[in-house]
Design an enzyme around this catalytic site. Structure first.
Site, mmCIF file in Angstrom:
data_model
loop_
_atom_site.group_PDB
_atom_site.id
_atom_site.type_symbol
_atom_site.label_atom_id
_atom_site.label_comp_id
_atom_site.label_asym_id
_atom_site.label_seq_id
_atom_site.Cartn_x
_atom_site.Cartn_y
_atom_site.Cartn_z
ATOM 1 N N ASP A 138 0.212 -90.824 -48.761
ATOM 2 C CA ASP A 138 1.270 -90.601 -47.776
ATOM 3 C C ASP A 138 0.815 -91.055 -46.391
ATOM 4 O O ASP A 138 0.332 -90.250 -45.611
ATOM 5 C CB ASP A 138 1.638 -89.113 -47.771
ATOM 6 C CG ASP A 138 2.824 -88.779 -46.904
ATOM 7 O OD1 ASP A 138 3.550 -89.692 -46.500
ATOM 8 O OD2 ASP A 138 3.015 -87.575 -46.631
ATOM 9 N N GLU A 172 7.459 -91.178 -38.782
ATOM 10 C CA GLU A 172 8.240 -90.624 -39.897
ATOM 11 C C GLU A 172 7.950 -89.148 -40.079
ATOM 12 O O GLU A 172 8.855 -88.353 -40.356
ATOM 13 C CB GLU A 172 7.931 -91.398 -41.184
ATOM 14 C CG GLU A 172 8.827 -91.037 -42.372
ATOM 15 C CD GLU A 172 8.289 -89.927 -43.263
ATOM 16 O OE1 GLU A 172 9.004 -89.514 -44.187
ATOM 17 O OE2 GLU A 172 7.150 -89.447 -43.009
ATOM 18 N N GLU A 173 6.679 -88.778 -39.918
ATOM 19 C CA GLU A 173 6.269 -87.388 -40.162
ATOM 20 C C GLU A 173 6.815 -86.421 -39.111
ATOM 21 O O GLU A 173 6.762 -85.208 -39.303
ATOM 22 C CB GLU A 173 4.741 -87.291 -40.213
ATOM 23 C CG GLU A 173 4.078 -88.106 -41.311
ATOM 24 C CD GLU A 173 4.310 -87.553 -42.711
ATOM 25 O OE1 GLU A 173 5.070 -86.580 -42.843
ATOM 26 O OE2 GLU A 173 3.726 -88.091 -43.664
ATOM 27 N N ASP A 200 7.395 -94.818 -50.074
ATOM 28 C CA ASP A 200 6.712 -93.672 -49.477
ATOM 29 C C ASP A 200 6.057 -92.884 -50.613
ATOM 30 O O ASP A 200 6.745 -92.371 -51.495
ATOM 31 C CB ASP A 200 7.712 -92.800 -48.724
ATOM 32 C CG ASP A 200 7.036 -91.776 -47.811
ATOM 33 O OD1 ASP A 200 5.803 -91.626 -47.897
ATOM 34 O OD2 ASP A 200 7.753 -91.137 -47.014
#
Length: 309
Positions: A138, A172-173, A200
């Site tokens: 990830d 994104e996180e 992802d």
């Protein structure tokens, strides 16, 4: 005749060099998820190093810069889960374009940020907050896939029927912020996008479950595209287009999407998400499946969007 054989040799060598390489996948993931990258948290110098790494490879592959500043599309990302002094952080999407003089474009994306030391409220490893979360699956795995697909289409010697836009998303996180920014500030009209492929967490293939291909229901074109497609790995399709990663931002703008994902695992958002646990052979097979899907999608007309939820 000698010139003919020389040209044939160079063409054959170029096509061979374009093929998906397990060795290159290992190189990318081991670099991006090394301890010295400190988990690539948004706003860190290590996230900037990752962005530069991607940008360097886009240049190497001959992609056209399509950001607002070269390959970069800068934006500000806000930390929301916890209170920190630097809650507004600089980030960037890295955008490279393969121009095939076509009216429509396929977008291929993956996010390059991760959660650093897990101290922004998104670690699942409460006993190890403050330690490096390397994020090999990830999402160094998705970025490695992005780079290999960019290399393949840039170097395979074929002028495709569609353009391809490769995007490494930032932040994104922190809530899909890079992809949200892109669809609100697109570098091309969104109605010229054929569809969007997102990667992802594609590095921890479980043969009992297979690879999830999410978004199958977002266009009536996908059933035709997948008809007869086989792969060296098990995969299954799921209709929904939204949820969990950057394809959601495109889905909400009525762009057909597919999201490739090998599923959750005990190391998700924990310190154990390391390169040694990546299944590189399966990762290569997943990318080869994606190439088949992309290639088949170039044989159908511009795909219409279908909402799924």
């Amino acid at each position: 005749m000698n010139n003919y054989f020389l040209l044939l040799f160079l063409l054959t060598a170029s096509v061979a060099n374009a093929q998906i390489s397990e060795k290159k996948l290992k190189k990318h993931i081991h670099y991006l998820a090394a301890d010295h990258m400190k988990g690539r948290q948004t706003g860190s110098k290590e996230a900037e190093t990752a962005a530069t790494y991607i940008e360097t490879h886009f240049k190497k592959y001959g992609l056209r810069p399509m950001g607002t500043d070269g390959f970069r599309q800068q934006f500000e990302a806000k930390v929301k889960r916890v209170v920190v002094k630097d809650s507004i952080r600089s980030s960037a999407n890295i955008i490279g374009f393969l121009d095939n003089d076509a009216p429509y474009t396929i977008v291929v994306g993956a996010h390059y940020d991760h959660i650093g030391y897990g101290d922004l409220g998104n670690s699942k490893d409460s006993l190890n907050i403050g330690k490096i979360h390397n994020g090999a699956d990830d999402n160094a795995s998705g970025v490695a896939g992005l780079l290999e697909l960019a290399k393949y289409y840039a170097k395979n010697g074929v002028k495709e029927r569609f353009n391809l836009l490769f995007i490494a998303f930032g932040a994104e996180e922190l809530g899909l912020l890079g992809s949200k920014y892109f669809v609100e500030h697109p570098v091309m009209p969104l109605n010229t996008i054929h569809w969007m492929l997102n990667m992802d967490m594609i590095g921890r293939y479980n043969p009992d479950n297979g690879v999830a291909v999410i978004g199958y229901g977002t266009s009536t074109g996908f059933p035709e595209i997948f008809k007869g497609i086989t792969a060296g790995i098990k995969f299954y399709t799921s209709r929904d287009g939204s949820g969990g990663s950057d394809q959601t931002s495109f889905y909400r703008k009525q762009v057909p999407v597919l999201f490739f994902h090998t599923g959750g695992h005990p190391d998700y958002h924990k310190t154990g998400d390391d390169p040694a646990k990546i299944n590189f052979n399966a990762l290569k097979s997943i990318l080869e499946l994606e190439i088949r899907v992309i290639d088949r999608s170039m044989t159908v007309p511009k795909m219409a969007f279908t909402p799924t939820n």
